[in-house]
Structures are given as C-alpha cells and as structure tokens.
Write a protein that holds these residues in place. Structure first.
Motif, mmCIF file in Angstrom:
data_model
loop_
_atom_site.group_PDB
_atom_site.id
_atom_site.type_symbol
_atom_site.label_atom_id
_atom_site.label_comp_id
_atom_site.label_asym_id
_atom_site.label_seq_id
_atom_site.Cartn_x
_atom_site.Cartn_y
_atom_site.Cartn_z
ATOM 1 N N ALA A 93 21.036 30.006 62.761
ATOM 2 C CA ALA A 93 20.495 31.252 62.217
ATOM 3 C C ALA A 93 19.053 31.046 61.750
ATOM 4 O O ALA A 93 18.195 31.908 61.976
ATOM 5 C CB ALA A 93 21.362 31.752 61.058
ATOM 6 N N MET A 94 18.773 29.918 61.127
ATOM 7 C CA MET A 94 17.407 29.640 60.666
ATOM 8 C C MET A 94 16.452 29.515 61.855
ATOM 9 O O MET A 94 15.337 30.036 61.820
ATOM 10 C CB MET A 94 17.379 28.360 59.831
ATOM 11 N N ALA A 95 16.883 28.856 62.917
ATOM 12 C CA ALA A 95 16.042 28.729 64.116
ATOM 13 C C ALA A 95 15.769 30.108 64.726
ATOM 14 O O ALA A 95 14.641 30.398 65.149
ATOM 15 C CB ALA A 95 16.708 27.811 65.134
ATOM 16 N N ALA A 96 16.782 30.965 64.752
ATOM 17 C CA ALA A 96 16.605 32.322 65.279
ATOM 18 C C ALA A 96 15.653 33.124 64.393
ATOM 19 O O ALA A 96 14.819 33.878 64.893
ATOM 20 C CB ALA A 96 17.953 33.025 65.399
ATOM 21 N N ARG A 97 15.746 32.954 63.067
ATOM 22 C CA ARG A 97 14.812 33.639 62.150
ATOM 23 C C ARG A 97 13.377 33.213 62.425
ATOM 24 O O ARG A 97 12.460 34.032 62.386
ATOM 25 C CB ARG A 97 15.160 33.332 60.697
ATOM 26 N N GLN A 98 13.187 31.937 62.689
ATOM 27 C CA GLN A 98 11.847 31.440 62.995
ATOM 28 C C GLN A 98 11.324 32.040 64.298
ATOM 29 O O GLN A 98 10.144 32.383 64.405
ATOM 30 C CB GLN A 98 11.839 29.914 63.052
ATOM 31 N N ARG A 99 12.209 32.173 65.315
ATOM 32 C CA ARG A 99 11.790 32.784 66.585
ATOM 33 C C ARG A 99 11.433 34.259 66.392
ATOM 34 O O ARG A 99 10.450 34.745 66.963
ATOM 35 C CB ARG A 99 12.884 32.625 67.641
ATOM 36 N N VAL A 100 12.224 34.978 65.586
ATOM 37 C CA VAL A 100 11.927 36.390 65.312
ATOM 38 C C VAL A 100 10.591 36.504 64.591
ATOM 39 O O VAL A 100 9.743 37.329 64.951
ATOM 40 C CB VAL A 100 13.055 37.046 64.475
ATOM 41 N N SER A 101 10.384 35.666 63.592
ATOM 42 C CA SER A 101 9.137 35.691 62.831
ATOM 43 C C SER A 101 7.935 35.405 63.733
ATOM 44 O O SER A 101 6.914 36.098 63.660
ATOM 45 C CB SER A 101 9.200 34.666 61.703
ATOM 46 N N ALA A 102 8.052 34.403 64.605
ATOM 47 C CA ALA A 102 6.955 34.064 65.515
ATOM 48 C C ALA A 102 6.680 35.207 66.496
ATOM 49 O O ALA A 102 5.517 35.532 66.784
ATOM 50 C CB ALA A 102 7.270 32.780 66.278
ATOM 51 N N ALA A 103 7.730 35.844 66.995
ATOM 52 C CA ALA A 103 7.555 36.945 67.951
ATOM 53 C C ALA A 103 6.878 38.139 67.288
ATOM 54 O O ALA A 103 5.958 38.733 67.852
ATOM 55 C CB ALA A 103 8.906 37.353 68.528
ATOM 56 N N LEU A 104 7.313 38.489 66.079
ATOM 57 C CA LEU A 104 6.718 39.632 65.387
ATOM 58 C C LEU A 104 5.294 39.332 64.952
ATOM 59 O O LEU A 104 4.433 40.219 64.961
ATOM 60 C CB LEU A 104 7.582 40.053 64.199
ATOM 61 N N GLU A 105 5.026 38.090 64.605
ATOM 62 C CA GLU A 105 3.652 37.698 64.262
ATOM 63 C C GLU A 105 2.745 37.799 65.487
ATOM 64 O O GLU A 105 1.608 38.255 65.399
ATOM 65 C CB GLU A 105 3.629 36.278 63.703
ATOM 66 N N ALA A 106 3.259 37.394 66.645
ATOM 67 C CA ALA A 106 2.476 37.482 67.881
ATOM 68 C C ALA A 106 2.224 38.941 68.265
ATOM 69 O O ALA A 106 1.175 39.267 68.822
ATOM 70 C CB ALA A 106 3.194 36.755 69.014
ATOM 71 N N ALA A 107 3.176 39.823 67.973
ATOM 72 C CA ALA A 107 3.003 41.247 68.283
ATOM 73 C C ALA A 107 1.961 41.877 67.370
ATOM 74 O O ALA A 107 1.295 42.837 67.760
ATOM 75 C CB ALA A 107 4.333 41.977 68.148
ATOM 76 N N GLY A 108 1.816 41.339 66.185
ATOM 77 C CA GLY A 108 0.823 41.861 65.246
ATOM 78 C C GLY A 108 1.435 42.842 64.270
ATOM 79 O O GLY A 108 2.471 43.455 64.545
ATOM 80 N N PRO A 109 0.787 43.013 63.112
ATOM 81 C CA PRO A 109 1.341 43.884 62.075
ATOM 82 C C PRO A 109 1.404 45.350 62.481
ATOM 83 O O PRO A 109 2.246 46.094 61.988
ATOM 84 C CB PRO A 109 0.383 43.681 60.890
ATOM 85 N N GLU A 110 0.542 45.766 63.403
ATOM 86 C CA GLU A 110 0.563 47.168 63.818
ATOM 87 C C GLU A 110 1.776 47.505 64.690
ATOM 88 O O GLU A 110 2.138 48.673 64.817
ATOM 89 C CB GLU A 110 -0.732 47.567 64.534
ATOM 90 N N PHE A 111 2.418 46.524 65.299
ATOM 91 C CA PHE A 111 3.573 46.775 66.168
ATOM 92 C C PHE A 111 4.880 46.208 65.618
ATOM 93 O O PHE A 111 5.952 46.597 66.072
ATOM 94 C CB PHE A 111 3.334 46.183 67.560
ATOM 95 N N ALA A 112 4.831 45.292 64.674
ATOM 96 C CA ALA A 112 6.033 44.588 64.203
ATOM 97 C C ALA A 112 7.085 45.545 63.649
ATOM 98 O O ALA A 112 8.273 45.427 63.971
ATOM 99 C CB ALA A 112 5.654 43.538 63.159
ATOM 100 N N GLY A 113 6.675 46.495 62.830
ATOM 101 C CA GLY A 113 7.635 47.430 62.243
ATOM 102 C C GLY A 113 8.308 48.296 63.287
ATOM 103 O O GLY A 113 9.523 48.508 63.254
ATOM 104 N N LEU A 114 7.531 48.800 64.220
ATOM 105 C CA LEU A 114 8.079 49.641 65.285
ATOM 106 C C LEU A 114 9.043 48.849 66.170
ATOM 107 O O LEU A 114 10.129 49.324 66.509
ATOM 108 C CB LEU A 114 6.954 50.229 66.131
ATOM 109 N N LEU A 115 8.660 47.625 66.540
ATOM 110 C CA LEU A 115 9.533 46.783 67.362
ATOM 111 C C LEU A 115 10.837 46.480 66.636
ATOM 112 O O LEU A 115 11.911 46.481 67.239
ATOM 113 C CB LEU A 115 8.822 45.488 67.752
#
Length: 180
Positions: A93-115
């Motif tokens: 679960a921690m590894a998956a949280r890190q992947r989600v965090s990295a993906a949303l960070e790569a998308a940027g703050p303007e898209f993270a909430g919508l995604l």
C-alpha cells in the motif's frame, strides 16, 4: 450482478505495443472512450484511458479511498501471497501511495484534483463541472490535457517513436565486434 464490459485496448509502453483489458462500464473514462467527438475520434484516447486506469488501480492498491467502517480484512491474515509477493500488505500500500503521489506530481497541481476526482473517485464530468463552477463541457477538455500529462509520466503513447535526433550509423561490424 452487473455484467462487465471488457475491451482490449492497444497502447505503446516504452515503444512496445501492449494490449490491456479495461472494464468500460465501471469508470467515466470508459464511457468517454466509447463516445466519439465531432471529428469521429474517441473523446479519450487509448493511452489516456490506460493512464487513468493505472492511476485508479494504484489508488485502490494504496487503500486511499475513505472508509466508513473499520477495516477487518487484514485481521487474521498471514503469509505473503498475491501480486505483491515479497511485500507485506502495508508495504504494498505504501509503494502504491508513492506511485500515486509521483503520478499526480507529474500531472501538476492544475490537473491533480481533476484526475483524482474522475479517475479515482469516479465522478462524472457534469458533477466535476458543477462542484468547481466550470462552464459546461470544460471538464472534458481539461481532463484530456491532464490525461496526456499522466500518460507521458507513465511512458504511454499511441504510437511508438524513436529518439528525436538519432545519430547516423558510422560503421557496421559482424559478430558483435566494434568497427575500427
């Protein structure tokens, strides 16, 4: 029980064409992938669909969905089985949280909430537009841009491409020996 509508979608991952199964009835992305725009193309492309579904899968593995009751699944479990063999459930679960965090960070703050709203919480576009006070059909355009960034983060593309500037081949040698 509702019938699942699985469809094979082909995407390129790191230049290699791969087919993945996607449940098109379960998510708003599946609905958008089946719909066509005025030009006849899908509202969500194959790489965008796979990127969104990959984010949702990691979100689910990360156990980030809010719970209304206690989690009794882990009680009495022992041993290491399943797709994350070698990791305890909390490590997976921690590894998956890190992947989600990295993906949303790569998308940027303007898209993270919508995604997160569309891919993870499975909110429809009309609801997102209402919640955010956006004009009608705005979420579709913004979602497409966010999914493009997400697909780029995951290394997904509709077609395989080589390097932008590949140098010319200077020499060819037989049996793996370098040319002098």
């Amino acid at each position: 029980m509702a019938e699942r509508r699985l469809e094979r979608v082909e995407v390129a991952v790191d230049g290699v064409a791969t087919q993945v199964l996607v449940d098109l009835e379960e998510s708003p992305l599946g609905w958008l992938a089946r719909r066509r725009g005025r030009d006849g193309s899908a509202l969500v492309g194959a790489a965008q669909l796979v990127a969104g579904e990959r984010l949702r899968a990691d979100f689910t593995r990360a156990q980030m969905m809010p719970r209304l009751t206690a989690d009794w699944e882990a009680v009495g479990r022992s041993g290491r089985r399943g797709p994350s063999a070698g990791l305890t459930p909390s490590e997976a679960a921690m590894a998956a949280r890190q992947r989600v965090s990295a993906a949303l960070e790569a998308a940027g703050p303007e898209f993270a909430g919508l995604l997160t709203d569309v891919c993870c919480f499975l909110k429809g576009l009309e609801q997102v537009e209402q919640d955010r006070g956006w004009p009608a059909r705005t979420a579709k355009v913004v979602l497409g841009l966010g999914l493009d960034r997400l697909a780029r983060h995951y290394g997904l593309a509709v077609a395989a491409r080589g390097p932008e500037r590949a140098g010319p081949i200077r020499a060819w040698s037989a049996q793996g020996r370098p040319a002098l």
